[in-house]
Scaffold this active site. Structure first.
Site, PDB file in Angstrom:
ATOM      1  N   ARG A 121     -29.347   0.562  12.834  1.00  0.00           N
ATOM      2  CA  ARG A 121     -29.362  -0.819  13.360  1.00  0.00           C
ATOM      3  C   ARG A 121     -29.123  -1.877  12.268  1.00  0.00           C
ATOM      4  O   ARG A 121     -29.492  -3.033  12.409  1.00  0.00           O
ATOM      5  CB  ARG A 121     -30.661  -1.123  14.089  1.00  0.00           C
ATOM      6  N   LYS A 143     -16.828 -11.013   9.949  1.00  0.00           N
ATOM      7  CA  LYS A 143     -16.227 -10.288  11.080  1.00  0.00           C
ATOM      8  C   LYS A 143     -16.015  -8.844  10.646  1.00  0.00           C
ATOM      9  O   LYS A 143     -15.399  -8.591   9.603  1.00  0.00           O
ATOM     10  CB  LYS A 143     -14.879 -10.899  11.472  1.00  0.00           C
ATOM     11  N   GLU A 185      -2.193 -16.610   4.536  1.00  0.00           N
ATOM     12  CA  GLU A 185      -3.504 -17.051   5.031  1.00  0.00           C
ATOM     13  C   GLU A 185      -3.994 -18.273   4.233  1.00  0.00           C
ATOM     14  O   GLU A 185      -4.686 -19.134   4.767  1.00  0.00           O
ATOM     15  CB  GLU A 185      -4.540 -15.922   4.969  1.00  0.00           C
ATOM     16  N   LYS A 227     -12.589 -21.933   4.574  1.00  0.00           N
ATOM     17  CA  LYS A 227     -13.101 -20.949   5.537  1.00  0.00           C
ATOM     18  C   LYS A 227     -14.632 -21.000   5.581  1.00  0.00           C
ATOM     19  O   LYS A 227     -15.239 -20.921   6.658  1.00  0.00           O
ATOM     20  CB  LYS A 227     -12.592 -19.543   5.196  1.00  0.00           C
ATOM     21  N   GLU A 237     -17.779 -17.852  16.388  1.00  0.00           N
ATOM     22  CA  GLU A 237     -16.565 -18.310  17.071  1.00  0.00           C
ATOM     23  C   GLU A 237     -16.826 -18.821  18.486  1.00  0.00           C
ATOM     24  O   GLU A 237     -16.228 -18.355  19.454  1.00  0.00           O
ATOM     25  CB  GLU A 237     -15.500 -17.204  17.071  1.00  0.00           C
ATOM     26  N   ARG A 241     -14.338 -22.196  14.860  1.00  0.00           N
ATOM     27  CA  ARG A 241     -13.849 -21.018  14.114  1.00  0.00           C
ATOM     28  C   ARG A 241     -12.501 -20.556  14.664  1.00  0.00           C
ATOM     29  O   ARG A 241     -11.698 -19.962  13.937  1.00  0.00           O
ATOM     30  CB  ARG A 241     -14.873 -19.875  14.151  1.00  0.00           C
ATOM     31  N   ASN A 245      -7.428 -19.294  13.735  1.00  0.00           N
ATOM     32  CA  ASN A 245      -6.397 -18.472  14.372  1.00  0.00           C
ATOM     33  C   ASN A 245      -5.067 -19.199  14.536  1.00  0.00           C
ATOM     34  O   ASN A 245      -4.204 -18.740  15.285  1.00  0.00           O
ATOM     35  CB  ASN A 245      -6.889 -18.000  15.742  1.00  0.00           C
ATOM     36  N   HIS A 248      -1.864 -17.253  14.818  1.00  0.00           N
ATOM     37  CA  HIS A 248      -2.239 -15.866  15.123  1.00  0.00           C
ATOM     38  C   HIS A 248      -1.877 -15.405  16.532  1.00  0.00           C
ATOM     39  O   HIS A 248      -1.764 -14.197  16.757  1.00  0.00           O
ATOM     40  CB  HIS A 248      -3.735 -15.643  14.878  1.00  0.00           C
ATOM     41  N   HIS A 252      -0.013 -12.223  16.130  1.00  0.00           N
ATOM     42  CA  HIS A 252      -0.462 -10.917  16.627  1.00  0.00           C
ATOM     43  C   HIS A 252       0.587 -10.267  17.524  1.00  0.00           C
ATOM     44  O   HIS A 252       0.790  -9.055  17.482  1.00  0.00           O
ATOM     45  CB  HIS A 252      -1.776 -11.053  17.411  1.00  0.00           C
ATOM     46  N   HIS A 264       0.412  -8.167   8.204  1.00  0.00           N
ATOM     47  CA  HIS A 264      -0.352  -9.162   8.966  1.00  0.00           C
ATOM     48  C   HIS A 264      -0.017 -10.605   8.525  1.00  0.00           C
ATOM     49  O   HIS A 264       0.292 -11.466   9.342  1.00  0.00           O
ATOM     50  CB  HIS A 264      -1.851  -8.896   8.829  1.00  0.00           C
TER      51      HIS A 264
HETATM   52  N1  GLY Z   1      -9.715 -14.374  10.373  1.00  0.00           N
HETATM   53  C1  GLY Z   1     -10.277 -15.323  11.244  1.00  0.00           C
HETATM   54  C2  GLY Z   1     -11.762 -15.381  11.190  1.00  0.00           C
HETATM   55  O1  GLY Z   1     -12.386 -14.829  10.312  1.00  0.00           O
HETATM   56  O2  GLY Z   1     -12.353 -15.969  12.061  1.00  0.00           O
END
Ligand code: GLY
Length: 355
Positions: A121, A143, A185, A227, A237, A241, A245, A248, A252, A264
């Site tokens: 956990r 993330k 990025e 960031k 998010e 946040r 994107n 993206h 994507h 990417h």
């Molecule tokens: N790569 C986008 C984020 O970390 O939210």
């Protein structure tokens, strides 16, 4: 010389340290205790000399280091590896007080973080990102994820590391395309937050492409600060946040369509070009800003003509994670540094931007 940026709130706060040659005993001291077991997760592309230094320094602090190597590439972010690493941890009697150290690009970091979030956990993990893209993006913000056959990052968790060490020495051995993929990025962070930063990137594009260490340190730090500001305000998010994107949705889709032919960051760069065109029409993005975006993408050589049609991308645009019921939610720019989510009801209305 190093910089420190603190991210997050409360107990899950952590520091990102940026500098050259950071894999030292002194920097590990904060995370490692005597007799602690550390799973060192990496892939074979990570320079052996650096891995040896990391191991030596961890051991000199009394830690017991267990190596675990995954094959390089996106395919490694699988349920299979997720399970295998859990079994490895339990077979070697890892406890909640032990930790994972991820040394690699986004694949290693995302997989390590997701395992850390679920083993018993949740155990601690530390990130040492080695690609520029992982340094300015995926290692920051908590993330973590693995992939499903139907799409990338569909299973995961928000789980902050205990710390991130951005050792810029790793950038010396990166391939040119991989390096530029990370720059995309950084460009994105400038476009969503700060015109002066975008102008700086344009002005020093040559030095940056030549990996001048002074400029690199500056832009990595500036990029992570942007960031950090966003993910600290909106960790999971729920709102701003999503601005991260920008580029993206189309990016994507391009990545899905071209597969391994497009990295990417490259896909995001071309995605930003399309989404800037959309912003020009839908949000009246300032002409000067639009031109600055075009110049930037050109200077960093993201200006090839991609052979793909709207109809080929449409199925992938439809399944973007930001979409809600029948709406395609696109991040667009009103100006450089000013983002807005635009909900598109009729996906076919985007066709003209791909002609
Ligand atoms: N790569 C986008 C984020 O970390 O939210």
């Amino acid at each position: 010389m190093f910089s420190k940026i603190t991210i997050g709130k409360g107990q899950s706060k952590y520091d990102v340290i940026i500098g050259e040659g950071l894999c030292t005993k002194a920097n590990f001291q904060k995370f490692v205790t005597k007799d602690q077991k550390i799973l060192l997760l990496s892939d074979r592309n990570i320079p052996r000399k650096k891995i040896a230094t990391i191991k030596k320094n961890l051991k000199s602090l009394g830690a017991k280091v267990y190596d675990y190597e995954i094959p390089p590439g996106e395919k490694s972010k699988s349920f299979n590896n997720f399970e295998k690493i859990h079994n490895f941890l339990s077979t070697n009697a890892f406890l909640r007080s032990d930790a994972i150290l991820a040394c690699g690009g986004g694949v290693v970091g995302d997989l390590a973080g997701f395992v850390a979030s679920t083993y018993m956990r949740g155990i601690n993990y530390i990130q040492i990102p080695t690609s520029l893209l992982a340094q300015v993006d995926s290692s920051v913000g908590g993330k973590t994820a693995i992939n499903l056959k139907s799409g990338k990052n569909l299973v995961g968790a928000f789980y902050n590391p205990k710390g991130v060490l951005i050792d810029t020495e790793f950038l010396e051995s990166l391939g040119a395309r991989e390096f530029k993929s990370g720059l995309a990025e950084i460009i994105k962070h400038a476009l969503i937050d700060n015109r002066n930063f975008a102008k700086y990137l344009l002005k020093y594009s040559k030095e940056i492409l030549n990996r001048d260490s002074g400029h690199l340190n500056k832009i990595i730090t500036r990029s992570i600060k942007i960031k950090a500001k966003i993910v600290t305000k909106d960790e999971k998010e729920q709102g701003i946040r999503a601005f991260l994107n920008f580029g993206h949705t189309v990016g994507h889709a391009l990545e899905h369509y071209f597969g391994s032919k497009l990295m990417h960051g490259e896909a995001v760069a071309y995605g930003m070009a399309y989404e800037a065109k959309m912003s020009l029409e839908m949000l009246k993005l300032k002409k000067d800003d639009f031109q600055l975006i075009q110049e930037l993408l050109e200077k960093f050589e993201f200006n090839k003509q991609l052979k793909v049609s709207f109809n080929e991308l449409k199925p992938f645009i439809k399944i973007d994670k930001k979409n809600t019921s029948n709406l395609v939610n696109l991040v667009q720019l009103k100006a450089i540094g000013e983002c807005k989510i635009v909900a598109i009801k009729n996906i076919n209305s985007l066709k003209k931007f791909f002609n």
